[in-house]
Scaffold this motif. Structure first.
Motif, PDB file in Angstrom:
ATOM      1  N   LYS A 106       0.865  -1.168   0.000  1.00 31.89           N
ATOM      2  CA  LYS A 106       0.000   0.000   0.000  1.00 31.89           C
ATOM      3  C   LYS A 106       0.908   1.226   0.000  1.00 31.89           C
ATOM      4  O   LYS A 106       1.639   1.463   0.964  1.00 31.89           O
ATOM      5  CB  LYS A 106      -0.905  -0.018   1.231  1.00 31.89           C
ATOM      6  CG  LYS A 106      -2.162   0.830   1.123  1.00 31.89           C
ATOM      7  CD  LYS A 106      -3.080   0.544   2.312  1.00 31.89           C
ATOM      8  CE  LYS A 106      -4.404   1.261   2.161  1.00 31.89           C
ATOM      9  NZ  LYS A 106      -5.307   0.965   3.304  1.00 31.89           N
ATOM     10  N   VAL A 107       0.857   1.986  -1.081  1.00 29.86           N
ATOM     11  CA  VAL A 107       1.790   3.099  -1.267  1.00 29.86           C
ATOM     12  C   VAL A 107       1.041   4.424  -1.243  1.00 29.86           C
ATOM     13  O   VAL A 107       0.135   4.665  -2.050  1.00 29.86           O
ATOM     14  CB  VAL A 107       2.532   2.965  -2.613  1.00 29.86           C
ATOM     15  CG1 VAL A 107       3.521   4.122  -2.789  1.00 29.86           C
ATOM     16  CG2 VAL A 107       3.253   1.626  -2.694  1.00 29.86           C
ATOM     17  N   ALA A 108       1.416   5.295  -0.321  1.00 31.89           N
ATOM     18  CA  ALA A 108       0.846   6.641  -0.278  1.00 31.89           C
ATOM     19  C   ALA A 108       1.631   7.525  -1.240  1.00 31.89           C
ATOM     20  O   ALA A 108       2.847   7.408  -1.354  1.00 31.89           O
ATOM     21  CB  ALA A 108       0.931   7.204   1.134  1.00 31.89           C
ATOM     22  N   TYR A 157       3.916  11.390   6.771  1.00 35.65           N
ATOM     23  CA  TYR A 157       4.330  10.040   7.144  1.00 35.65           C
ATOM     24  C   TYR A 157       3.392   9.457   8.203  1.00 35.65           C
ATOM     25  O   TYR A 157       3.036   8.271   8.141  1.00 35.65           O
ATOM     26  CB  TYR A 157       5.759  10.040   7.688  1.00 35.65           C
ATOM     27  CG  TYR A 157       6.800  10.548   6.717  1.00 35.65           C
ATOM     28  CD1 TYR A 157       6.563  10.565   5.345  1.00 35.65           C
ATOM     29  CD2 TYR A 157       8.022  11.035   7.177  1.00 35.65           C
ATOM     30  CE1 TYR A 157       7.511  11.036   4.458  1.00 35.65           C
ATOM     31  CE2 TYR A 157       8.981  11.502   6.287  1.00 35.65           C
ATOM     32  CZ  TYR A 157       8.725  11.511   4.934  1.00 35.65           C
ATOM     33  OH  TYR A 157       9.666  11.980   4.059  1.00 35.65           O
ATOM     34  N   ARG A 158       2.982  10.280   9.155  1.00 35.30           N
ATOM     35  CA  ARG A 158       2.094   9.799  10.209  1.00 35.30           C
ATOM     36  C   ARG A 158       0.742   9.381   9.641  1.00 35.30           C
ATOM     37  O   ARG A 158       0.208   8.321   9.989  1.00 35.30           O
ATOM     38  CB  ARG A 158       1.915  10.879  11.274  1.00 35.30           C
ATOM     39  CG  ARG A 158       1.042  10.426  12.451  1.00 35.30           C
ATOM     40  CD  ARG A 158       1.104  11.393  13.625  1.00 35.30           C
ATOM     41  NE  ARG A 158       0.646  12.729  13.270  1.00 35.30           N
ATOM     42  CZ  ARG A 158       1.442  13.789  13.159  1.00 35.30           C
ATOM     43  NH1 ARG A 158       2.754  13.662  13.354  1.00 35.30           N
ATOM     44  NH2 ARG A 158       0.942  14.974  12.858  1.00 35.30           N
ATOM     45  N   ARG A 159       0.193  10.207   8.743  1.00 29.02           N
ATOM     46  CA  ARG A 159      -1.110   9.874   8.162  1.00 29.02           C
ATOM     47  C   ARG A 159      -1.014   8.641   7.268  1.00 29.02           C
ATOM     48  O   ARG A 159      -1.925   7.795   7.258  1.00 29.02           O
ATOM     49  CB  ARG A 159      -1.652  11.065   7.362  1.00 29.02           C
ATOM     50  CG  ARG A 159      -3.080  10.857   6.862  1.00 29.02           C
ATOM     51  CD  ARG A 159      -4.014  10.555   7.994  1.00 29.02           C
ATOM     52  NE  ARG A 159      -5.384  10.278   7.554  1.00 29.02           N
ATOM     53  CZ  ARG A 159      -6.185   9.433   8.168  1.00 29.02           C
ATOM     54  NH1 ARG A 159      -5.783   8.773   9.253  1.00 29.02           N
ATOM     55  NH2 ARG A 159      -7.405   9.241   7.724  1.00 29.02           N
ATOM     56  N   ALA A 160       0.082   8.532   6.516  1.00 30.14           N
ATOM     57  CA  ALA A 160       0.281   7.353   5.663  1.00 30.14           C
ATOM     58  C   ALA A 160       0.310   6.084   6.504  1.00 30.14           C
ATOM     59  O   ALA A 160      -0.297   5.064   6.142  1.00 30.14           O
ATOM     60  CB  ALA A 160       1.574   7.495   4.870  1.00 30.14           C
ATOM     61  N   LYS A 161       0.980   6.149   7.646  1.00 31.51           N
ATOM     62  CA  LYS A 161       1.069   4.990   8.527  1.00 31.51           C
ATOM     63  C   LYS A 161      -0.303   4.646   9.095  1.00 31.51           C
ATOM     64  O   LYS A 161      -0.679   3.471   9.191  1.00 31.51           O
ATOM     65  CB  LYS A 161       2.053   5.285   9.662  1.00 31.51           C
ATOM     66  CG  LYS A 161       2.462   4.046  10.453  1.00 31.51           C
ATOM     67  CD  LYS A 161       3.262   3.083   9.591  1.00 31.51           C
ATOM     68  CE  LYS A 161       3.679   1.850  10.376  1.00 31.51           C
ATOM     69  NZ  LYS A 161       4.378   0.865   9.522  1.00 31.51           N
ATOM     70  N   GLU A 162      -1.070   5.679   9.466  1.00 33.54           N
ATOM     71  CA  GLU A 162      -2.420   5.452  10.000  1.00 33.54           C
ATOM     72  C   GLU A 162      -3.321   4.784   8.973  1.00 33.54           C
ATOM     73  O   GLU A 162      -4.213   4.013   9.332  1.00 33.54           O
ATOM     74  CB  GLU A 162      -3.024   6.791  10.423  1.00 33.54           C
ATOM     75  CG  GLU A 162      -2.375   7.411  11.652  1.00 33.54           C
ATOM     76  CD  GLU A 162      -2.871   8.830  11.924  1.00 33.54           C
ATOM     77  OE1 GLU A 162      -2.537   9.379  12.987  1.00 33.54           O
ATOM     78  OE2 GLU A 162      -3.576   9.384  11.054  1.00 33.54           O
ATOM     79  N   LEU A 163      -3.087   5.059   7.688  1.00 34.49           N
ATOM     80  CA  LEU A 163      -3.905   4.489   6.618  1.00 34.49           C
ATOM     81  C   LEU A 163      -3.380   3.125   6.157  1.00 34.49           C
ATOM     82  O   LEU A 163      -3.877   2.563   5.185  1.00 34.49           O
ATOM     83  CB  LEU A 163      -3.947   5.459   5.431  1.00 34.49           C
ATOM     84  CG  LEU A 163      -4.697   6.770   5.692  1.00 34.49           C
ATOM     85  CD1 LEU A 163      -4.523   7.732   4.514  1.00 34.49           C
ATOM     86  CD2 LEU A 163      -6.176   6.503   5.946  1.00 34.49           C
ATOM     87  N   CYS A 208      -0.249   2.327   5.095  1.00 33.97           N
ATOM     88  CA  CYS A 208       0.753   2.346   4.022  1.00 33.97           C
ATOM     89  C   CYS A 208       2.132   2.018   4.578  1.00 33.97           C
ATOM     90  O   CYS A 208       2.502   2.467   5.665  1.00 33.97           O
ATOM     91  CB  CYS A 208       0.794   3.720   3.349  1.00 33.97           C
ATOM     92  SG  CYS A 208      -0.775   4.229   2.613  1.00 33.97           S
ATOM     93  N   SER A 209       2.887   1.268   3.819  1.00 30.88           N
ATOM     94  CA  SER A 209       4.256   0.942   4.220  1.00 30.88           C
ATOM     95  C   SER A 209       5.276   1.818   3.488  1.00 30.88           C
ATOM     96  O   SER A 209       6.437   1.891   3.894  1.00 30.88           O
ATOM     97  CB  SER A 209       4.560  -0.529   3.930  1.00 30.88           C
ATOM     98  OG  SER A 209       4.360  -0.818   2.540  1.00 30.88           O
ATOM     99  N   LYS A 210       4.817   2.482   2.415  1.00 34.96           N
ATOM    100  CA  LYS A 210       5.720   3.339   1.648  1.00 34.96           C
ATOM    101  C   LYS A 210       5.040   4.656   1.291  1.00 34.96           C
ATOM    102  O   LYS A 210       3.817   4.719   1.163  1.00 34.96           O
ATOM    103  CB  LYS A 210       6.186   2.636   0.371  1.00 34.96           C
ATOM    104  CG  LYS A 210       7.172   1.505   0.632  1.00 34.96           C
ATOM    105  CD  LYS A 210       7.643   0.830  -0.620  1.00 34.96           C
ATOM    106  CE  LYS A 210       8.675  -0.258  -0.262  1.00 34.96           C
ATOM    107  NZ  LYS A 210       9.053  -1.078  -1.426  1.00 34.96           N
ATOM    108  N   VAL A 211       5.856   5.684   1.160  1.00 37.65           N
ATOM    109  CA  VAL A 211       5.391   6.995   0.700  1.00 37.65           C
ATOM    110  C   VAL A 211       6.199   7.367  -0.531  1.00 37.65           C
ATOM    111  O   VAL A 211       7.435   7.353  -0.501  1.00 37.65           O
ATOM    112  CB  VAL A 211       5.565   8.075   1.784  1.00 37.65           C
ATOM    113  CG1 VAL A 211       5.281   9.457   1.208  1.00 37.65           C
ATOM    114  CG2 VAL A 211       4.656   7.797   2.975  1.00 37.65           C
ATOM    115  N   THR A 220       9.491   6.332  11.805  1.00 40.07           N
ATOM    116  CA  THR A 220       8.083   6.211  11.401  1.00 40.07           C
ATOM    117  C   THR A 220       7.758   4.846  10.807  1.00 40.07           C
ATOM    118  O   THR A 220       6.596   4.576  10.502  1.00 40.07           O
ATOM    119  CB  THR A 220       7.736   7.287  10.358  1.00 40.07           C
ATOM    120  OG1 THR A 220       8.664   7.198   9.260  1.00 40.07           O
ATOM    121  CG2 THR A 220       7.833   8.678  10.961  1.00 40.07           C
ATOM    122  N   ASP A 221       8.774   4.008  10.626  1.00 37.18           N
ATOM    123  CA  ASP A 221       8.602   2.691  10.007  1.00 37.18           C
ATOM    124  C   ASP A 221       7.973   2.835   8.617  1.00 37.18           C
ATOM    125  O   ASP A 221       7.091   2.072   8.229  1.00 37.18           O
ATOM    126  CB  ASP A 221       7.746   1.789  10.892  1.00 37.18           C
ATOM    127  CG  ASP A 221       7.728   0.340  10.400  1.00 37.18           C
ATOM    128  OD1 ASP A 221       8.735  -0.097   9.810  1.00 37.18           O
ATOM    129  OD2 ASP A 221       6.708  -0.353  10.603  1.00 37.18           O
TER     130      ASP A 221
END
Length: 225
Positions: free
Chosen positions: A7-9, A100-106, A108-111, A146-147
């Motif tokens: 899942k890529v943001a 990065y925080r929002r991507a992790k909440e959704l 996503c493992s990559k941005v 942020t992993d």
């Protein structure tokens, strides 16, 4: 850069680079050019500058995605509260943290960010001229705090190529209302790189070769051969 099922943001600003990145990754995903599928999550930060995001929302919807808009008070913090004279560094830091925080909440493992070759060259010269460092950003880097793994799929593309794609495909570009847009040190360095390229047209290709072969341990050449 992208593994099966990930899942890529995509960090969208409304500018030509990130919106083109969304279009390209969407094409790759739907045509299964990688031989597998992955998910795309478009994310845009509302900086509090009154930017009209309607064209970007419509473009995402046309491709089959719902744009995730994250409201922030970054503009207020930078321009009203702190009244930064050189706001770009702090702005970038705040934007990255929220993205990065929002991507992790959704989930996503990559941005993915829309930085291209010219951005990499400009970053290199900015580090050199203002910080005395010989470095640019990496195409792929893991952020332990942020992993999240940060990827820049357009790193080998010149800005001119992106501009040509935007014109040919009628990609929507939103006006940037930031009061310091086009008035930054990066803009000065962009002009500097353009001047170098006018004299040495292959400077961008040489930069790629230099970065791929570069080894810090071999930086100081032996004058004796």
């Amino acid at each position: 850069m992208i593994a099966p099922g990930e899942k890529v943001a995509i960090g969208l600003s409304g500018g030509k680079d990130s919106t083109s990145l969304l279009s390209w990754l969407d094409t790759i995903k739907k045509q299964e050019r990688l031989g597998y599928t992955f998910e795309i999550v478009p994310i845009c930060l509302d900086m509090g500058l009154g930017m009209d995001l309607t064209p970007l929302k419509d473009f995402c919807q046309k491709l089959g995605y719902a744009l995730e808009v994250v409201p922030t008070n970054i503009a207020e913090v930078i321009f009203d509260i702190r009244q930064e004279s050189s706001p770009c560094s702090l702005c970038a830091k705040l934007r990255r943290g929220i993205l990065y925080r929002r991507a992790k909440e959704l989930g996503c493992s990559k941005v993915a960010l829309g930085h291209h070759l010219d951005d990499a060259i400009e970053t290199y010269f900015m580090n050199f001229l203002f910080h005395g460092r010989l470095a640019s950003f990496e195409p792929k880097s893991y952020l332990a705090k942020t992993d999240i793994t940060l990827i820049r799929p357009l790193i080998y593309l010149e800005e001119q190529t992106v501009c040509q794609f935007v014109a040919a495909e009628n990609i929507p570009v939103i006006f940037n209302p930031c009061p310091v847009d086009k008035k930054t040190k990066r803009e000065e360095v962009k002009h500097f790189v353009s001047q170098i390229a006018a004299t040495y047209p292959d400077v961008r290709q040489k930069f790629i070769a230099g970065m791929e072969r570069g080894e810090l341990t071999n930086f100081w050449l032996n004058p004796a051969g």
